[in-house]
Design an enzyme around this catalytic site. Structure first.
Site: not given
Ligand code: GLA
Length: 692
Positions: A447, A515
């Site tokens: 990420d 997301d």
């Molecule tokens: C980001 C990702 C999510 C999740 C969060 C965790 O927003 O896109 O899918 O993994 O981080 O903190």
């Protein structure tokens, strides 16, 4: 295929359906000749013989015609290359020769000590272009701007239309089309990562291309940092598209004597199959040349993020894993919260060791449990970041990007590590390599959850280079980890779809699309995503209803599954709260997905109807199999649905519908369509057809 004119100054690259031609004038001006339908060398030579327009005051005879416009001389268009030394600025190059390599072409130019090499490579009908700069002289050269390529479109009487994918967090990849007007239209990112705001892609069509008909030009950049693509319509209506790394022209790298810089690849595609044909060609190109192991289908995954958020415990993960396995899930991923003091987003980023209270014996017992259930085991990491409340930051406060004397920005309570530093690179390599060696981990979701704002590097004489070097270090780290752990798959995530581009896709196995897991919003996001990237990399989860992440929308399990089955299916809901009936239904959907998976992940995509409010549908075709996914957002006035006309089928063949057992002629499906029985709101269906 590459053909070269008799004078050694005209070059023609051809793919199965298209050609690209360029030539050099006597004054070493490199002119664009042709990009479009296939032509012969004789055609290119006729074009090369056409004289340039005469010199007029107030206009440049080169603007809009050059392959790689440099700064300086009688030019007014935006330069692709802008360099300076302490003595001079701009470029006056001389041709130094060309080389043919594999299917590619290298054209070399020199300007005193600076060697500029333009690279061209044809991959089917995609032209890959990039540039290398080598400082062979004694003096340092500052590269203010070095784009990867300038693409030139043919002059057309009709005006051009520009398609782009714009968005923001939780609303990425939305397709918009608008008429191109005079001047420059610029998209890009000045954020340090590819960004949610635009995918680095544009498409242009001049005479009203449709989904399945008409000429479409597309360009896509393979770069995961700050970037810019400029579409310019010049005063004489010529259109050029210039793009590369960096947003501003304020400095990219400084080349000391002997140093080189290579731009990312900017790929271009011409298609006369409309937007659908262009997308299918982009997908085939990425599956063949970009995405690692694209012939291997991606597993159905479960991710615990929306089920537990930061409230992680080994027991709860074990229970989720049991339920996921019973649904037929093949890969179980523990998201954020398993490491350091990470019980919220306020602490722990940077400390990549399992939280001793949550995982007293490390990750291995959970990984073993997951493996015993017949699934692969994956984890979430965000290596480029640090919370100030972390052991890493306390030990190395100087490892972050910062500007002394200036206020520091935190997003999500985190700072960006300066990956351009060798010690940071080494720390991350050692930590991540150890992590993958210490526990049997099969999958890493990588990420990147904030943009650059304070991109300073105290003590470094040319801190500006951090923007480019961060990306190179990120790529190098991923490459090194992949080489050392070849069985581990990687997912690119950046707060959802903030880092999706051809660069990251050449070293990751799939991407987190958004997301936003609302199944209705997702149809539009996926429609945009599919303009460029294939379903094989597009991760999509079924989450809870009402939707917890975003909008509280209530939708059926059927609608959520069929929406997510358009890509790499995953489940991200809180399975502990799914009823027995929902779990049984989910098991059937997962089983159905596994049947259609090869067709979805490797087939040709036809977008039958865009998601604009009523019925939308996509179709995938692989060999004798076809799969249709259809969604009805809202039925109005009880109107029956018009049958869905299918594409890509053999009109002379017969197809059996596996849902109804009915046999349909290919020509009937193409001209009169497949009747659908969807009704009400948020209904959906999967239809499998097999040629008999
Ligand atoms: C980001 C990702 C999510 C999740 C969060 C965790 O927003 O896109 O899918 O993994 O981080 O903190």
């Amino acid at each position: 295929m590459l053909e070269i004119g008799g004078d050694g100054r005209t070059w023609l690259l051809s793919g199965p359906a298209s050609s690209y031609a360029l030539s050099l004038t006597e004054d070493d001006e490199l002119l664009h000749l042709h990009w479009g339908a296939r032509v012969d060398l004789a055609d290119a030579e006729e074009l090369a013989a056409r004289p340039l327009p005469p010199h007029w005051p107030f206009e440049s005879r080169l603007d809009g015609r050059e392959e790689y416009p440099v700064e300086g001389g009688a030019r007014f268009a935006r330069p692709a290359l802008s360099v300076r030394t302490d003595e001079v600025r701009g470029t006056e190059w001389a041709f130094a020769g060309y080389e043919v390599e594999d299917d590619g072409l290298r054209l070399r130019f020199t300007d005193h000590g600076l060697a500029v090499t333009l690279h061209y490579r044809m991959r089917d009908d995609v032209v890959e272009r990039w540039v290398t700069l080598a400082n062979d002289g004694p003096a340092a050269v500052e590269v203010l701007r070095a784009d990867s390529a300038t693409w030139t479109l043919p002059l057309r009487e009709e005006g051009w239309r520009l398609s782009q994918l714009h968005g923001r967090w939780a609303a990425e990849s939305r397709l918009v089309r608008s008429d191109l007007t005079y001047g420059e239209q610029v998209i890009g990112s000045r954020r340090g990562h590819t960004g949610h705001q635009h995918l680095p892609w544009v498409a242009l069509d001049a005479d009203g291309a449709t989904e399945e008909r008409g000429e479409v030009y597309g360009c896509a950049l393979g770069w995961s940092g700050t970037w810019r693509v400029c579409v310019a319509q010049l005063p004489d209506a010529r259109v050029q598209i210039t793009g590369g790394a960096g947003y501003d022209d304020s400095g990219l790298v400084r080349l000391e004597a002997g140093e080189t810089y290579t731009t990312p690849v900017f790929a271009g595609l011409w298609s006369d199959g409309g937007f659908g044909g262009a997308s299918r060609a982009w997908h085939a190109y990425q599956r063949a040349y970009v995405i690692p192991d694209a012939d291997r289908d991606r597993p159905v995954l479960y991710n615990s993020w929306e089920a537990t958020y930061f409230d992680i415990s080994e027991d709860r993960q074990r229970e989720l894993a049991r339920r996921a396995a019973s649904l037929g899930v093949e890969l179980f991923v523990v998201d954020d919260g398993w490491f350091g003091a990470r019980t919220s987003d306020r602490a722990g980023l940077g400390d990549w060791t399992p939280n001793p209270e949550r995982f007293p014996a490390g990750l291995t017992p959970l990984a073993d449990h997951v493996h015993a259930l017949g699934m692969q085991f994956g984890i979430w990491v965000e290596p480029e970041m640090v919370n100030p409340d972390s052991d890493l930051y306390r030990a190395h406060p100087d490892w972050v990007q910062y500007r002394p004397g200036r206020a520091r920005t935190e997003f999500r309570n985190q700072l960006v590590l300066n990956l351009a530093r060798a010690d940071v690179q080494e720390y991350l390599w050692e930590r991540l390599d150890a992590l993958l060696a210490d526990a049997p981990i099969d999958y890493v979701k990588w990420d990147f959850n904030r943009c650059f704002t304070d991109a300073g590097w105290p003590g470094e004489p040319y801190p500006q280079k951090l923007w480019v070097e961060h990306v190179h270090a990120f790529y190098a780290l991923l490459d090194r980890l992949r080489a050392a752990h070849p069985k581990v798959a990687f997912e690119s995530c950046s707060g959802g779809g903030g880092r999706i581009d051809l660069g990251v896709l050449s070293r990751t196995d799939q991407v987190w699309t958004s997301d936003n897991t609302d199944p209705l919003d997702r149809l539009a996001i996926q429609h945009g995503f599919s303009q460029l990237h294939p379903a094989r990399v597009m991760a999509a989860w079924v989450t809870d209803s009402p939707n917890t992440q975003l909008n509280g929308r209530v939708s059926s399990l059927r609608f959520r599954f069929v929406s997510a089955m358009a890509g790499v299916l995953g489940i991200g809901g809180d399975l502990a709260h799914w009823s027995e009936q929902e779990l049984v239904e989910a098991r059937d959907w997962v089983a159905l997905y596994k049947q259609i998976r090869p067709v979805v992940q490797r087939g040709d995509l036809y977008r039958l109807r865009p998601p604009t409010g009523g019925l939308s549908a996509v179709q995938y075709v692989l060999g004798d199999e076809a799969v249709v996914l259809a969604w009805l957002q809202a039925q109005r006035y009880g109107e029956p649905l018009a049958p869905l006309r299918l594409r890509g089928l053999d009109p002379a063949a017969a197809y059996e519908c596996r849902e109804t057992g009915e046999v349909h002629r290919g020509a009937v499906l193409a001209h009169h369509g497949l009747p659908l029985e969807l009704r009400g709101d948020l209904d959906a269906t999967v239809i499998r057809l097999r040629r008999i």
